[in-house]
Design a protein around this motif. Structure first.
Motif, PDB file in Angstrom:
ATOM      1  N   THR A   1      49.340  20.835  49.980  1.00  0.00           N
ATOM      2  CA  THR A   1      48.542  19.614  50.095  1.00  0.00           C
ATOM      3  C   THR A   1      48.792  18.671  48.924  1.00  0.00           C
ATOM      4  O   THR A   1      48.885  17.459  49.117  1.00  0.00           O
ATOM      5  N   ALA A   2      48.923  19.215  47.716  1.00  0.00           N
ATOM      6  CA  ALA A   2      49.202  18.355  46.554  1.00  0.00           C
ATOM      7  C   ALA A   2      50.575  17.696  46.683  1.00  0.00           C
ATOM      8  O   ALA A   2      50.742  16.508  46.383  1.00  0.00           O
ATOM      9  N   THR A   3      51.562  18.455  47.146  1.00  0.00           N
ATOM     10  CA  THR A   3      52.914  17.913  47.301  1.00  0.00           C
ATOM     11  C   THR A   3      52.957  16.842  48.388  1.00  0.00           C
ATOM     12  O   THR A   3      53.567  15.785  48.200  1.00  0.00           O
ATOM     13  N   LEU A   4      52.309  17.103  49.519  1.00  0.00           N
ATOM     14  CA  LEU A   4      52.287  16.102  50.591  1.00  0.00           C
ATOM     15  C   LEU A   4      51.518  14.854  50.168  1.00  0.00           C
ATOM     16  O   LEU A   4      51.910  13.733  50.507  1.00  0.00           O
ATOM     17  N   HIS A   5      50.434  15.053  49.420  1.00  0.00           N
ATOM     18  CA  HIS A   5      49.700  13.891  48.915  1.00  0.00           C
ATOM     19  C   HIS A   5      50.585  13.065  47.980  1.00  0.00           C
ATOM     20  O   HIS A   5      50.627  11.837  48.076  1.00  0.00           O
ATOM     21  N   LEU A   6      51.310  13.738  47.094  1.00  0.00           N
ATOM     22  CA  LEU A   6      52.213  13.027  46.197  1.00  0.00           C
ATOM     23  C   LEU A   6      53.275  12.260  46.987  1.00  0.00           C
ATOM     24  O   LEU A   6      53.587  11.110  46.668  1.00  0.00           O
ATOM     25  N   ALA A   7      53.823  12.891  48.028  1.00  0.00           N
ATOM     26  CA  ALA A   7      54.815  12.204  48.861  1.00  0.00           C
ATOM     27  C   ALA A   7      54.206  10.973  49.525  1.00  0.00           C
ATOM     28  O   ALA A   7      54.850   9.911  49.607  1.00  0.00           O
ATOM     29  N   GLY A   8      52.967  11.091  49.974  1.00  0.00           N
ATOM     30  CA  GLY A   8      52.285   9.939  50.567  1.00  0.00           C
ATOM     31  C   GLY A   8      52.071   8.821  49.568  1.00  0.00           C
ATOM     32  O   GLY A   8      52.250   7.638  49.880  1.00  0.00           O
TER      33      GLY A   8
ATOM     34  N   LEU B   1      53.880   8.269  46.844  1.00  0.00           N
ATOM     35  CA  LEU B   1      55.192   7.683  46.589  1.00  0.00           C
ATOM     36  C   LEU B   1      55.594   6.767  47.741  1.00  0.00           C
ATOM     37  O   LEU B   1      56.127   5.675  47.519  1.00  0.00           O
ATOM     38  N   GLY B   2      55.326   7.206  48.961  1.00  0.00           N
ATOM     39  CA  GLY B   2      55.594   6.356  50.126  1.00  0.00           C
ATOM     40  C   GLY B   2      54.816   5.054  50.065  1.00  0.00           C
ATOM     41  O   GLY B   2      55.331   3.984  50.441  1.00  0.00           O
ATOM     42  N   GLN B   3      53.582   5.113  49.587  1.00  0.00           N
ATOM     43  CA  GLN B   3      52.784   3.894  49.443  1.00  0.00           C
ATOM     44  C   GLN B   3      53.457   2.913  48.490  1.00  0.00           C
ATOM     45  O   GLN B   3      53.466   1.708  48.742  1.00  0.00           O
ATOM     46  N   ALA B   4      54.008   3.419  47.410  1.00  0.00           N
ATOM     47  CA  ALA B   4      54.683   2.543  46.442  1.00  0.00           C
ATOM     48  C   ALA B   4      55.901   1.884  47.081  1.00  0.00           C
ATOM     49  O   ALA B   4      56.125   0.681  46.906  1.00  0.00           O
ATOM     50  N   VAL B   5      56.667   2.659  47.833  1.00  0.00           N
ATOM     51  CA  VAL B   5      57.862   2.115  48.484  1.00  0.00           C
ATOM     52  C   VAL B   5      57.472   1.076  49.534  1.00  0.00           C
ATOM     53  O   VAL B   5      58.006  -0.039  49.557  1.00  0.00           O
ATOM     54  N   ILE B   6      56.531   1.437  50.391  1.00  0.00           N
ATOM     55  CA  ILE B   6      56.104   0.513  51.450  1.00  0.00           C
ATOM     56  C   ILE B   6      55.470  -0.735  50.854  1.00  0.00           C
ATOM     57  O   ILE B   6      55.745  -1.854  51.293  1.00  0.00           O
TER      58      ILE B   6
ATOM     59  N   VAL C   1      48.369   2.671  57.451  1.00  0.00           N
ATOM     60  CA  VAL C   1      48.402   3.987  58.093  1.00  0.00           C
ATOM     61  C   VAL C   1      48.669   5.080  57.049  1.00  0.00           C
ATOM     62  O   VAL C   1      48.009   6.126  57.043  1.00  0.00           O
ATOM     63  N   ASN C   2      49.625   4.843  56.171  1.00  0.00           N
ATOM     64  CA  ASN C   2      49.949   5.830  55.141  1.00  0.00           C
ATOM     65  C   ASN C   2      48.788   6.012  54.170  1.00  0.00           C
ATOM     66  O   ASN C   2      48.577   7.110  53.653  1.00  0.00           O
ATOM     67  N   ALA C   3      48.028   4.952  53.916  1.00  0.00           N
ATOM     68  CA  ALA C   3      46.853   5.076  53.049  1.00  0.00           C
ATOM     69  C   ALA C   3      45.846   6.048  53.658  1.00  0.00           C
ATOM     70  O   ALA C   3      45.282   6.893  52.957  1.00  0.00           O
TER      71      ALA C   3
ATOM     72  N   VAL D   1      55.656  -6.622  49.606  1.00  0.00           N
ATOM     73  CA  VAL D   1      55.553  -7.808  48.745  1.00  0.00           C
ATOM     74  C   VAL D   1      56.880  -8.559  48.621  1.00  0.00           C
ATOM     75  O   VAL D   1      56.897  -9.696  48.160  1.00  0.00           O
ATOM     76  N   THR D   2      57.993  -7.956  49.054  1.00  0.00           N
ATOM     77  CA  THR D   2      59.264  -8.678  49.046  1.00  0.00           C
ATOM     78  C   THR D   2      59.481  -9.459  50.331  1.00  0.00           C
ATOM     79  O   THR D   2      60.516 -10.103  50.495  1.00  0.00           O
ATOM     80  N   GLY D   3      58.517  -9.397  51.248  1.00  0.00           N
ATOM     81  CA  GLY D   3      58.610 -10.223  52.445  1.00  0.00           C
ATOM     82  C   GLY D   3      58.590  -9.484  53.759  1.00  0.00           C
ATOM     83  O   GLY D   3      58.546 -10.096  54.818  1.00  0.00           O
ATOM     84  N   GLU D   4      58.637  -8.182  53.735  1.00  0.00           N
ATOM     85  CA  GLU D   4      58.584  -7.402  54.974  1.00  0.00           C
ATOM     86  C   GLU D   4      57.120  -7.239  55.397  1.00  0.00           C
ATOM     87  O   GLU D   4      56.542  -6.163  55.277  1.00  0.00           O
ATOM     88  N   VAL D   5      56.521  -8.304  55.927  1.00  0.00           N
ATOM     89  CA  VAL D   5      55.083  -8.311  56.202  1.00  0.00           C
ATOM     90  C   VAL D   5      54.674  -7.313  57.281  1.00  0.00           C
ATOM     91  O   VAL D   5      53.524  -6.896  57.332  1.00  0.00           O
ATOM     92  N   ASP D   6      55.605  -6.915  58.151  1.00  0.00           N
ATOM     93  CA  ASP D   6      55.273  -5.920  59.176  1.00  0.00           C
ATOM     94  C   ASP D   6      54.940  -4.562  58.563  1.00  0.00           C
ATOM     95  O   ASP D   6      54.313  -3.726  59.221  1.00  0.00           O
ATOM     96  N   LEU D   7      55.348  -4.337  57.334  1.00  0.00           N
ATOM     97  CA  LEU D   7      55.092  -3.055  56.685  1.00  0.00           C
ATOM     98  C   LEU D   7      53.639  -2.892  56.228  1.00  0.00           C
ATOM     99  O   LEU D   7      53.236  -1.797  55.841  1.00  0.00           O
ATOM    100  N   LEU D   8      52.852  -3.956  56.299  1.00  0.00           N
ATOM    101  CA  LEU D   8      51.442  -3.845  55.914  1.00  0.00           C
ATOM    102  C   LEU D   8      50.720  -2.843  56.811  1.00  0.00           C
ATOM    103  O   LEU D   8      49.880  -2.071  56.345  1.00  0.00           O
ATOM    104  N   THR D   9      51.071  -2.816  58.078  1.00  0.00           N
ATOM    105  CA  THR D   9      50.463  -1.847  58.997  1.00  0.00           C
ATOM    106  C   THR D   9      50.820  -0.421  58.581  1.00  0.00           C
ATOM    107  O   THR D   9      49.958   0.463  58.543  1.00  0.00           O
ATOM    108  N   TRP D  10      52.085  -0.185  58.231  1.00  0.00           N
ATOM    109  CA  TRP D  10      52.505   1.141  57.776  1.00  0.00           C
ATOM    110  C   TRP D  10      51.829   1.514  56.467  1.00  0.00           C
ATOM    111  O   TRP D  10      51.486   2.682  56.248  1.00  0.00           O
ATOM    112  N   HIS D  11      51.643   0.538  55.591  1.00  0.00           N
ATOM    113  CA  HIS D  11      50.960   0.766  54.318  1.00  0.00           C
ATOM    114  C   HIS D  11      49.526   1.233  54.594  1.00  0.00           C
ATOM    115  O   HIS D  11      49.028   2.160  53.940  1.00  0.00           O
TER     116      HIS D  11
END
Length: 151
Positions: free
Chosen positions: A39-46, A48-53, A70-72, A58-68
């Motif tokens: 659970t700690a490892t999967l949370h960390l991966a999530g 990290l995914g939040q940082a990437v998404i 969901v991942n939250a 913020v660089t302009g891929e506004v469709d990724l807000l939905t993924w951000h």
């Protein structure tokens, strides 16, 4: 402190118990150790995914807000499961209590982060993300660290 107990082997020898200062610490069942690690490892991966998404958003891929978003939700659920694993480590397994408190703080921080994001309050949202990431890295590293004799 949270080494998995051997699952097979002879029962402990009968005889007088050693003094409390010399008594070996009981080992934590493997399923509890692994549930906390996973659970700690999967949370960390999530996280990290939040940082990437978030960075791509913020660089302009506004469709990724939905993924951000969901991942939250997924990352918050994972830290809730991590909290349950930390309770199992502490209570039935008689392990240290501090992972429970760290996990509880992580859950509070994740919920605050979600609320700040929904309100589009980026000034506290981004620094809080760094705190969440640091705590997640520390917690995950602790679960995987060798030499479990220290807690």
């Amino acid at each position: 402190m949270i080494s998995p107990a051997p699952l097979t082997g002879p029962p402990p020898a009968a005889g007088p118990a050693p003094p409390a200062s010399q008594a070996p610490r009981s080992r934590v069942p493997a399923w509890i150790v692994w549930s906390l690690r996973v659970t700690a490892t999967l949370h960390l991966a999530g996280v990290l995914g939040q940082a990437v998404i978030g960075g791509l958003f913020v660089t302009g891929e506004v469709d990724l807000l939905t993924w951000h978003n969901v991942n939250a939700g997924a990352s918050t659920a994972l830290v809730g499961l991590q909290l349950a694993a930390a309770v199992a480590l502490w209570r039935p397994a008689r392990g240290p209590a501090w992972p429970l408190w760290v996990s509880a703080v992580q859950l509070v921080l994740m919920n605050a982060q979600v609320l700040l994001g929904m309100q589009r309050m980026l000034a506290p949202h981004v620094p809080l993300a760094m705190v969440i990431f640091g705590v997640a890295v520390s917690m995950t590293a602790w679960t995987w660290r060798t030499g479990r004799g220290r807690s």
